[in-house]
Design an enzyme around this catalytic site. Structure first.
Site, PDB file in Angstrom:
ATOM      1  N   ASP A 157     -17.236   2.917   2.727  1.00 23.90           N
ATOM      2  CA  ASP A 157     -17.442   1.608   2.108  1.00 23.90           C
ATOM      3  C   ASP A 157     -18.519   1.602   1.025  1.00 23.90           C
ATOM      4  O   ASP A 157     -18.821   0.549   0.473  1.00 23.90           O
ATOM      5  CB  ASP A 157     -17.862   0.581   3.179  1.00 23.90           C
ATOM      6  CG  ASP A 157     -16.689   0.122   4.029  1.00 23.90           C
ATOM      7  OD1 ASP A 157     -15.603  -0.071   3.468  1.00 23.90           O
ATOM      8  OD2 ASP A 157     -16.873  -0.050   5.245  1.00 23.90           O
ATOM      9  N   ASP A 215       0.795  -1.232   0.000  1.00 24.53           N
ATOM     10  CA  ASP A 215       0.000   0.000   0.000  1.00 24.53           C
ATOM     11  C   ASP A 215       0.828   1.283   0.000  1.00 24.53           C
ATOM     12  O   ASP A 215       0.616   2.170  -0.813  1.00 24.53           O
ATOM     13  CB  ASP A 215      -0.980  -0.026   1.178  1.00 24.53           C
ATOM     14  CG  ASP A 215      -1.964   1.139   1.163  1.00 24.53           C
ATOM     15  OD1 ASP A 215      -2.377   1.531   0.056  1.00 24.53           O
ATOM     16  OD2 ASP A 215      -2.326   1.633   2.230  1.00 24.53           O
ATOM     17  N   GLN A 218      -9.595  11.611   6.377  1.00 22.79           N
ATOM     18  CA  GLN A 218      -8.215  11.563   6.874  1.00 22.79           C
ATOM     19  C   GLN A 218      -7.523  12.931   6.861  1.00 22.79           C
ATOM     20  O   GLN A 218      -6.396  13.047   7.330  1.00 22.79           O
ATOM     21  CB  GLN A 218      -7.393  10.574   6.043  1.00 22.79           C
ATOM     22  CG  GLN A 218      -7.931   9.147   6.119  1.00 22.79           C
ATOM     23  CD  GLN A 218      -7.170   8.207   5.212  1.00 22.79           C
ATOM     24  OE1 GLN A 218      -5.973   8.011   5.371  1.00 22.79           O
ATOM     25  NE2 GLN A 218      -7.860   7.603   4.259  1.00 22.79           N
ATOM     26  N   ASP A 237      -0.521  -1.305  -6.095  1.00 26.11           N
ATOM     27  CA  ASP A 237      -0.927  -2.665  -5.717  1.00 26.11           C
ATOM     28  C   ASP A 237      -1.992  -3.197  -6.666  1.00 26.11           C
ATOM     29  O   ASP A 237      -1.984  -4.377  -7.030  1.00 26.11           O
ATOM     30  CB  ASP A 237      -1.497  -2.679  -4.291  1.00 26.11           C
ATOM     31  CG  ASP A 237      -0.503  -2.220  -3.247  1.00 26.11           C
ATOM     32  OD1 ASP A 237       0.687  -2.499  -3.409  1.00 26.11           O
ATOM     33  OD2 ASP A 237      -0.924  -1.578  -2.270  1.00 26.11           O
TER      34      ASP A 237
END
Length: 378
Positions: free
Chosen positions: A242, A135, A221, A141
């Protein structure tokens, strides 16, 4: 002469022994399409700033390991449901951490798996070159996993595996071993556009293209004041989002509990909001420090909790918010508390905002206090 075909099979077998749910092998060729896309994303201003490396480093394995010949991609499944989730009730409102932050920090868990895999290969090839990433490395990734046949790249910009849906963590090892590459999965999302339509902030510009600056997973964040247009969109999310996963038809019924480390503690991943306002740095580290969602510290979590209390119009939190507005040394917390007090909208809230406004020196905070008072007349 080492038999690389046999070594590949031994590596696959060993990966199962150590609990890796899926493994694939890819060439270390330049990710040309990815590179072009990353440059375009930069030009459009769609990157979050959390990305590591420039487009060349992120798309050219040779820059990270000059001897690279192949990449091993791994995936670990994580759960999408928890047992006995706590109730989110008036007077005891709760926030939520996204599923990718349930349990122990996945960076730690995948790092251990990749180190075991690397040690296994070094035993068989002492002069092997390898570099592993999870990550936070330069390589994408998802691009590696797609090339290695782990899954296909969905319109929600996640890797979707046939077995586990998109509820997987990814990591990789770049190596000089010429492993035979696996075939990519050709399946895709077809005509389905549910995730794009459901994105709360229209961060999914179109299938496969994300404006990270609008993504709630990114916004939760950040450490500054959240822009007004997003404050009503984050709801009770204190970390991550989500939506584009939960609405995906392929994810329906996908819920795997293969790894004890990823099992959620309901009181941590759906925490009561009011206690978050008073939590000390030490308490925060002790309680949330092993979760991926703690990496930015407590300030963004607290700011989001304040907004969530305003979202719920949680009158029981008024005294807590007044205390923060008047006493917290951090402007973002004082100002956000004033904004949410205005949303809650009790006479006591407005009186406290007006009183605090008279002595507040920070311009951004006073602006938030005025926004809070504006709710009184709307």
């Amino acid at each position: 002469m080492l038999d690389f075909h046999q070594l590949k099979q031994e590596t696959i077998d060993y990966s199962k022994e150590i609990g890796i749910d899926k493994i694939g092998f890819a060439s270390a060729d330049v990710f040309g399409e990815l590179k072009s896309r990353l440059i375009r994303q930069e030009q459009l201003g769609y990157q979050s700033g959390f990305e590591k490396g420039d487009p060349e480093e992120r798309a050219e394995p040779e820059r990270l390991l000059p001897t690279s010949q192949s990449i091993i991609s791994i995936a670990l499944a994580y759960p999408s449901k928890m047992k006995n989730p706590p109730k989110n009730e008036k007077g005891a409102r709760r926030g939520q951490f996204a599923r990718a932050s349930w349990g122990e920090d996945y960076h730690t868990v995948l790092k251990e798996k990749l180190q075991l895999l690397g040690a296994f290969l070094q035993e068989r090839m002492p002069d092997i070159d390898l570099k592993w990433m999870v990550d936070t490395g330069e390589l994408s990734d998802r691009a590696v996993a797609e090339r290695a046949g782990i899954g296909f790249s969905g319109k929600n910009c996640a890797i979707i595996t046939p077995e586990f849906g998109s509820y997987v963590y990814l990591g990789e090892i770049v190596t000089n071993v010429p492993f035979e590459p696996d075939e990519p999965i050709q399946e895709g999302c077809g005509d389905c556009n549910i995730c794009v339509d459901a994105c709360p902030t229209d961060a999914l510009v179109q299938g496969g293209q994300l404006n990270a600056n609008r993504c709630i997973a990114f916004l939760t964040q950040t450490k500054g004041f959240l822009e007004d247009e997003y404050r009503t969109k984050i709801g009770n999310r204190v970390y991550g989002c989500d939506t584009c996963q939960t609405v995906c038809p392929i994810n329906r019924g996908k819920d795997f509990h293969h790894h004890e480390e990823f099992e959620p503690d309901p009181e941590k991943v759906k925490p009561k909001l009011r206690p978050l306002l008073r939590i000390s740095n030490r308490e925060f580290k002790e309680r949330f420090g092993r979760m991926a969602g703690s990496w930015r510290g407590k300030k963004p979590i607290q700011r989001n909790a304040i907004l969530a209390l305003g979202h719920y119009k949680e009158t029981e939190a008024v005294d807590d918010l007044i205390h923060l507005m008047k006493n917290d040394p951090r402007p973002v917390i004082r100002g956000t508390a004033a904004y949410s007090l205005g949303k809650i909208g009790t006479p006591e809230s407005y009186e406290a905002i007006a009183e605090a406004l008279a002595s507040e020196k920070d311009e951004e905070v006073t602006e938030e206090m005025e926004k809070g008072l504006d709710f009184q007349v709307t």
